[in-house]
Design a protein around this motif. Structure first.
Motif, short mmCIF file in Angstrom:
data_model
loop_
_atom_site.label_atom_id
_atom_site.label_comp_id
_atom_site.label_asym_id
_atom_site.label_seq_id
_atom_site.Cartn_x
_atom_site.Cartn_y
_atom_site.Cartn_z
N PHE A 85 -22.11 -14.09 28.67
CA PHE A 85 -21.51 -13.77 29.96
C PHE A 85 -20.29 -14.64 30.24
CE2 PHE A 85 -21.17 -14.62 34.54
CZ PHE A 85 -20.85 -13.35 34.98
N TRP A 86 -20.43 -15.94 30.04
CA TRP A 86 -19.29 -16.82 30.32
C TRP A 86 -18.16 -16.64 29.32
CZ3 TRP A 86 -18.85 -18.30 34.93
CH2 TRP A 86 -19.98 -18.59 35.72
N PHE A 87 -18.49 -16.19 28.10
CA PHE A 87 -17.42 -15.83 27.17
C PHE A 87 -16.63 -14.63 27.70
CE2 PHE A 87 -15.94 -13.15 23.65
CZ PHE A 87 -15.08 -14.03 23.01
N LEU A 88 -17.36 -13.65 28.25
CA LEU A 88 -16.68 -12.51 28.86
C LEU A 88 -15.81 -12.95 30.03
CD1 LEU A 88 -19.48 -9.76 28.91
CD2 LEU A 88 -17.45 -9.84 27.45
N MET A 89 -16.32 -13.86 30.85
CA MET A 89 -15.54 -14.37 31.97
C MET A 89 -14.26 -15.05 31.50
SD MET A 89 -16.98 -13.52 34.78
CE MET A 89 -16.05 -14.59 35.87
N ALA A 90 -14.34 -15.73 30.36
CA ALA A 90 -13.16 -16.42 29.83
C ALA A 90 -12.07 -15.44 29.44
CB ALA A 90 -13.56 -17.28 28.63
N THR A 91 -12.46 -14.21 29.05
CA THR A 91 -11.45 -13.23 28.66
C THR A 91 -10.58 -12.79 29.84
OG1 THR A 91 -12.95 -11.34 29.03
CG2 THR A 91 -12.95 -12.35 26.85
N MET A 92 -11.03 -13.06 31.06
CA MET A 92 -10.23 -12.71 32.23
C MET A 92 -8.97 -13.56 32.32
SD MET A 92 -13.15 -12.06 35.16
CE MET A 92 -11.93 -11.52 36.37
N MET A 93 -8.94 -14.67 31.60
CA MET A 93 -7.75 -15.53 31.60
C MET A 93 -6.64 -14.99 30.72
SD MET A 93 -9.34 -19.39 31.74
CE MET A 93 -10.32 -19.20 30.25
N VAL A 94 -6.96 -14.01 29.87
CA VAL A 94 -5.94 -13.40 29.01
C VAL A 94 -5.11 -12.43 29.85
CG1 VAL A 94 -5.52 -12.02 26.95
CG2 VAL A 94 -7.45 -13.62 27.02
N PRO A 96 -3.31 -9.28 31.10
CA PRO A 96 -3.50 -7.88 30.68
C PRO A 96 -2.35 -7.34 29.83
CG PRO A 96 -4.06 -8.16 33.00
CD PRO A 96 -3.43 -9.45 32.56
N ILE A 97 -1.14 -7.85 30.04
CA ILE A 97 0.00 -7.34 29.29
C ILE A 97 -0.15 -7.62 27.79
CG2 ILE A 97 1.42 -9.42 29.43
CD1 ILE A 97 2.65 -5.82 30.00
N MET A 98 -0.97 -8.64 27.44
CA MET A 98 -1.18 -8.98 26.04
C MET A 98 -1.93 -7.87 25.31
SD MET A 98 0.08 -12.06 25.42
CE MET A 98 -0.84 -12.68 24.03
N ASN A 99 -2.71 -7.08 26.06
CA ASN A 99 -3.50 -6.02 25.43
C ASN A 99 -2.78 -4.68 25.38
OD1 ASN A 99 -5.71 -7.82 25.24
ND2 ASN A 99 -6.30 -7.36 27.36
N LEU A 100 -1.55 -4.65 25.84
CA LEU A 100 -0.85 -3.38 25.98
C LEU A 100 -0.65 -2.69 24.63
CD1 LEU A 100 0.26 -1.84 28.43
CD2 LEU A 100 2.51 -2.75 27.88
#
Length: 252
Positions: A85-94, A96-100
């Motif tokens: 769960f906390w790993f998923l929370m850490a992905t929020m710091m990426v 969104p434009i990086m995933n475009l």
């Protein structure tokens, strides 16, 4: 917003006059008639239907998927639950434009470019939604779940018949956030759509901004039409909004 509504009721000549007249001298609904009847260059009603279908479908899928995930992270016990769960929370710091580009590559590989699925499927497993619902689910007493297990209820029955009905405020808040985010999204629909017929309303509104000329009255008319679903949704959900936020433990 007053100026937008006022301008939508003015003829084009009055829309660009100075000084600004907040109350139209001769209000007219001709702009609404022109906008709705336009089915070739700027089919706004087609864009409206596209946006409504995509936003509603996306919201329903998000509620189903994130609520299942939140139920697992809050009520079930399995090895590594909190670490995942906390790993998923850490992905929020990426950002969104990086995933475009990766997202577009996946959508293109699946053949979803210029289809509604390109705007519905990506983002269904939003981490924010999982976090919001998990916080709410944690506040539900364990005694209810234990009583249901004694009565022979399965995990899915507990999720469907106990957890979801008690979580209506949080679900409404997430639905509101998700619908508004998808409805107002501009960049992603602009990238994954090619034809005029597949455009969503925010992207379509940019078409009304002509290269050399902008019809402000018609543009404001389309803006009013685009705001109506969000206003209706918010007015209908406002009684759950504060309750849903406060009970999740999320504070502004």
């Amino acid at each position: 917003m007053i100026w937008i509504l006022s301008t939508s009721l003015k003829p084009e000549s009055a829309a660009i006059s100075w000084p600004i007249k907040w109350i139209p001298t001769n209000p007219t609904f001709q702009n609404y008639i022109d906008v709705i009847s336009n089915t070739s260059e700027a089919p706004i009603m087609r864009w409206f239907v596209n946006s409504l279908f995509i936003a509603v479908t996306h919201t329903i899928f998000v509620l189903f998927i994130t609520s299942l995930a939140a139920y697992a992270y809050s009520r079930l016990k399995f090895k590594g639950r909190d670490k995942i769960f906390w790993f998923l929370m850490a992905t929020m710091m990426v950002p969104p434009i990086m995933n475009l580009i990766p997202n577009y590559s996946i959508v293109d590989t699946l053949g979803w470019v210029d289809t509604p699925w390109a705007m519905i499927i990506p983002g269904l497993g939003g981490v924010f939604g999982i976090f919001l619902l998990r916080q709410f689910f944690l506040g539900i007493p364990d005694e209810l779940e234990e009583a249901a297990i004694i009565d022979g209820a399965s995990l899915f029955q507990i999720y469907y018949q106990i957890i979801l009905p008690l979580s209506k405020p949080a679900l409404v808040v997430l639905a509101l956030f998700t619908f508004m985010g998808n409805w107002n999204d501009f960049l992603w629909p602009l990238i994954v759509t090619d034809s005029v017929e597949m455009r969503t309303l925010p992207v379509g509104l940019s078409i009304l901004q002509g290269t050399y000329n902008i019809q402000y009255a018609k543009m404001m008319t389309a803006t009013v039409l685009s705001a109506i679903p969000v206003l209706i949704l918010f007015l209908a959900a406002q009684q759950f909004f504060v309750k849903g936020i406060s009970l999740t433990g999320v504070k502004g």
